[in-house]
Design an enzyme around this catalytic site. Structure first.
Site, PDB file in Angstrom:
ATOM      1  N   ASP A   1       0.836  -1.210   0.000  1.00  0.00           N
ATOM      2  CA  ASP A   1       0.000   0.000   0.000  1.00  0.00           C
ATOM      3  C   ASP A   1       0.868   1.256   0.000  1.00  0.00           C
ATOM      4  O   ASP A   1       2.004   1.229   0.468  1.00  0.00           O
ATOM      5  CB  ASP A   1      -0.865   0.048   1.270  1.00  0.00           C
ATOM      6  CG  ASP A   1      -2.041  -0.914   1.231  1.00  0.00           C
ATOM      7  OD1 ASP A   1      -2.326  -1.497   0.173  1.00  0.00           O
ATOM      8  OD2 ASP A   1      -2.686  -1.078   2.290  1.00  0.00           O
TER       9      ASP A   1
ATOM     10  N   ARG B   1      -1.097  -0.862  -8.763  1.00  0.00           N
ATOM     11  CA  ARG B   1      -2.452  -0.410  -8.403  1.00  0.00           C
ATOM     12  C   ARG B   1      -2.482   1.117  -8.508  1.00  0.00           C
ATOM     13  O   ARG B   1      -1.670   1.795  -7.879  1.00  0.00           O
ATOM     14  CB  ARG B   1      -2.783  -0.837  -6.977  1.00  0.00           C
ATOM     15  CG  ARG B   1      -4.140  -0.306  -6.500  1.00  0.00           C
ATOM     16  CD  ARG B   1      -4.277  -0.370  -4.980  1.00  0.00           C
ATOM     17  NE  ARG B   1      -4.212  -1.727  -4.475  1.00  0.00           N
ATOM     18  CZ  ARG B   1      -3.919  -2.002  -3.193  1.00  0.00           C
ATOM     19  NH1 ARG B   1      -3.678  -1.040  -2.327  1.00  0.00           N
ATOM     20  NH2 ARG B   1      -3.856  -3.254  -2.791  1.00  0.00           N
TER      21      ARG B   1
HETATM   22  P1  FDA Z   1     -14.148   9.123  -5.515  1.00  0.00           P
HETATM   23  O1  FDA Z   1     -13.751   9.384  -4.096  1.00  0.00           O
HETATM   24  O2  FDA Z   1     -14.259  10.266  -6.450  1.00  0.00           O
HETATM   25  O3  FDA Z   1     -15.492   8.312  -5.476  1.00  0.00           O
HETATM   26  C1  FDA Z   1     -16.216   7.963  -6.630  1.00  0.00           C
HETATM   27  C2  FDA Z   1     -17.554   7.398  -6.174  1.00  0.00           C
HETATM   28  O4  FDA Z   1     -17.337   6.160  -5.491  1.00  0.00           O
HETATM   29  C3  FDA Z   1     -18.269   8.262  -5.149  1.00  0.00           C
HETATM   30  O5  FDA Z   1     -19.080   9.237  -5.768  1.00  0.00           O
HETATM   31  C4  FDA Z   1     -19.081   7.251  -4.391  1.00  0.00           C
HETATM   32  O6  FDA Z   1     -20.220   6.876  -5.112  1.00  0.00           O
HETATM   33  C5  FDA Z   1     -18.164   6.053  -4.341  1.00  0.00           C
HETATM   34  N1  FDA Z   1     -17.317   6.059  -3.134  1.00  0.00           N
HETATM   35  C6  FDA Z   1     -15.989   6.324  -3.056  1.00  0.00           C
HETATM   36  N2  FDA Z   1     -15.517   6.170  -1.807  1.00  0.00           N
HETATM   37  C7  FDA Z   1     -16.588   5.805  -1.050  1.00  0.00           C
HETATM   38  C8  FDA Z   1     -16.737   5.491   0.324  1.00  0.00           C
HETATM   39  N3  FDA Z   1     -15.725   5.525   1.178  1.00  0.00           N
HETATM   40  N4  FDA Z   1     -17.978   5.159   0.769  1.00  0.00           N
HETATM   41  C9  FDA Z   1     -19.027   5.110  -0.094  1.00  0.00           C
HETATM   42  N5  FDA Z   1     -18.939   5.376  -1.422  1.00  0.00           N
HETATM   43  C10 FDA Z   1     -17.739   5.733  -1.897  1.00  0.00           C
HETATM   44  N6  FDA Z   1      -5.386   5.082  -1.166  1.00  0.00           N
HETATM   45  C11 FDA Z   1      -4.098   5.335  -0.800  1.00  0.00           C
HETATM   46  O7  FDA Z   1      -3.746   6.492  -0.556  1.00  0.00           O
HETATM   47  N7  FDA Z   1      -3.197   4.295  -0.724  1.00  0.00           N
HETATM   48  C12 FDA Z   1      -3.539   3.019  -1.018  1.00  0.00           C
HETATM   49  O8  FDA Z   1      -2.699   2.111  -0.932  1.00  0.00           O
HETATM   50  C13 FDA Z   1      -4.887   2.754  -1.410  1.00  0.00           C
HETATM   51  N8  FDA Z   1      -5.308   1.484  -1.725  1.00  0.00           N
HETATM   52  C14 FDA Z   1      -6.563   1.299  -2.257  1.00  0.00           C
HETATM   53  C15 FDA Z   1      -6.948   0.036  -2.698  1.00  0.00           C
HETATM   54  C16 FDA Z   1      -8.191  -0.136  -3.323  1.00  0.00           C
HETATM   55  C17 FDA Z   1      -8.567  -1.487  -3.839  1.00  0.00           C
HETATM   56  C18 FDA Z   1      -9.063   0.983  -3.480  1.00  0.00           C
HETATM   57  C19 FDA Z   1     -10.375   0.831  -4.188  1.00  0.00           C
HETATM   58  C20 FDA Z   1      -8.698   2.210  -2.990  1.00  0.00           C
HETATM   59  C21 FDA Z   1      -7.472   2.381  -2.360  1.00  0.00           C
HETATM   60  N9  FDA Z   1      -7.106   3.623  -1.847  1.00  0.00           N
HETATM   61  C22 FDA Z   1      -5.805   3.830  -1.465  1.00  0.00           C
HETATM   62  C23 FDA Z   1      -8.138   4.679  -1.625  1.00  0.00           C
HETATM   63  C24 FDA Z   1      -8.210   5.625  -2.800  1.00  0.00           C
HETATM   64  O9  FDA Z   1      -7.044   6.413  -2.869  1.00  0.00           O
HETATM   65  C25 FDA Z   1      -9.433   6.554  -2.684  1.00  0.00           C
HETATM   66  O10 FDA Z   1      -9.322   7.309  -1.513  1.00  0.00           O
HETATM   67  C26 FDA Z   1     -10.761   5.841  -2.681  1.00  0.00           C
HETATM   68  O11 FDA Z   1     -10.759   4.747  -3.542  1.00  0.00           O
HETATM   69  C27 FDA Z   1     -11.905   6.787  -3.154  1.00  0.00           C
HETATM   70  O12 FDA Z   1     -11.616   7.254  -4.449  1.00  0.00           O
HETATM   71  P2  FDA Z   1     -12.423   6.811  -5.756  1.00  0.00           P
HETATM   72  O13 FDA Z   1     -11.418   6.518  -6.808  1.00  0.00           O
HETATM   73  O14 FDA Z   1     -13.363   5.728  -5.474  1.00  0.00           O
HETATM   74  O15 FDA Z   1     -13.137   8.136  -6.232  1.00  0.00           O
END
Ligand code: FDA
Length: 307
Positions: free
Chosen positions: A138, A188
């Site tokens: 991570d 990732r």
């Molecule tokens: P965004 O936040 O724009 O969300 C898009 C849509 O997804 C939202 O409108 C909502 O519908 C839904 N959504 C997103 N988050 C939600 C939540 N918490 N609850 C409910 N709905 C939600 N970060 C990091 O800094 N280091 C890391 O190692 C990782 N590892 C990692 C692994 C995996 C498998 C994932 C999916 C994510 C991570 N992250 C991470 C977290 C990542 O950086 C980010 O903060 C979250 O994925 C939210 O960003 P989105 O890309 O989903 O977009």
């Protein structure tokens, strides 16, 4: 990524030891936490991993970060070795890998922290290879990016399948994507979950999303294995378009858009769910609230009865 005062406050609260202690001991907080966290023990997490593995892939994360001493780092390492042993014994290793945070393995300890965490991560990679699965490292806040990528480079000398994580909100990440898009490199790509200063990170949603799109194009035209970690429907659509005819996977967090996870898996896409478990759930959970404060009111109500 959307940097609002509320999100900044939640990410600030995520670093508070006092709030962490209160929250992690609160039974009342558990129902809402359970949406994102599989449970406090491996025995609670494994049945959920088994269920998810029927149609999806999983990355199990033993929660914890920023351990205070060598004993804490060793405890985390032992927890991962136990976890990997169980994955092998229960026939899960083909569909379930592990994610690790180097700060939980001692990266920030004084007197050689990066070397301690790299040694611990090497033990975990060796155990993972033994049972036939992989490790993804991570990414944490930007002050650790160089050290973390250095550790991934070291681990890949023996375990080339070790996954790296890049955060699209960092200004440096396009260059990191180019450097890490080589043959077989598992990367990732996520937006990034920490509260970072404008000097190193894009702080508004449009700029983060544009950076994600640029980074995704680099990874998808490279020779590595992109792991597209986002719940954002537009970015997922772009990944499906750019990734047509090549190997890649989609990744989402446990508890976020589960219906979309199932639909994408059913449509034949490789979908991996990041599944955390453990007693030290507070900072992880607060970052999830920071992404979507809709659960906040419910969570705070659970505290209002605390003495
Ligand atoms: P965004 O936040 O724009 O969300 C898009 C849509 O997804 C939202 O409108 C909502 O519908 C839904 N959504 C997103 N988050 C939600 C939540 N918490 N609850 C409910 N709905 C939600 N970060 C990091 O800094 N280091 C890391 O190692 C990782 N590892 C990692 C692994 C995996 C498998 C994932 C999916 C994510 C991570 N992250 C991470 C977290 C990542 O950086 C980010 O903060 C979250 O994925 C939210 O960003 P989105 O890309 O989903 O977009």
């Amino acid at each position: 990524m959307l940097t609002t005062p509320l999100r900044a406050a939640l990410l600030g609260a995520a670093r508070s030891e006092r709030l962490r202690a209160a929250a992690e001991h609160s039974r009342l907080a558990r129902p809402v936490v359970r949406r994102f966290v599989a449970g406090e023990t491996l025995d609670e997490a494994l049945p959920i991993a088994h269920a998810l593995a029927t149609d999806r892939y999983v990355s199990l994360d033993h929660l914890g970060e920023n351990v205070a001493d060598r004993a804490g780092a060793d405890q985390t390492t032992t927890a991962y070795l136990t976890l990997l042993h169980r994955l092998g014994a229960e026939g899960l290793a083909r569909r379930v890998e592990v994610s690790v945070k180097l700060s939980a393995l001692g990266q920030s300890l004084p007197g050689g922290g990066p070397a301690i965490s790299t040694d611990n991560a090497a033990k975990i990679c060796a155990a993972a290879a033994e049972v036939g699965t992989t490790v993804t490292v991570d990414m944490e806040d930007h002050s650790t990016t160089d050290r973390t990528l250095e550790t991934v480079r070291t681990l890949r000398a023996d375990w080339p399948e070790t996954g790296a994580v890049l955060q699209a909100y960092l200004r440096r990440t396009e260059a990191d994507c180019r450097a890490l898009a080589g043959t077989g490199s598992r990367v990732r790509l996520c937006k990034g979950a920490y509260d970072e200063p404008a000097s190193v990170a894009f702080r508004d949603r449009a700029a983060v999303d544009a950076s994600y799109r640029r980074c995704l194009r680099i990874l998808m035209t490279g020779a590595g294995y992109p792991m597209v970690a986002t719940h954002d429907p537009e970015l997922i659509a772009l990944a499906l378009e750019l990734g047509a005819g090549r190997e890649f996977e989609l990744q989402m967090l446990h508890g976020v858009r589960p219906a979309a996870q199932r639909e994408l898996a059913e449509a034949g896409h490789r979908m991996r769910v990041y599944l955390p478990y453990g007693a030290a759930w507070y900072p992880y959970f607060m970052r999830r609230l920071g992404e979507r404060p809709a659960n906040l009111a419910f969570f705070l109500r659970s505290f209002s009865t605390l003495r």
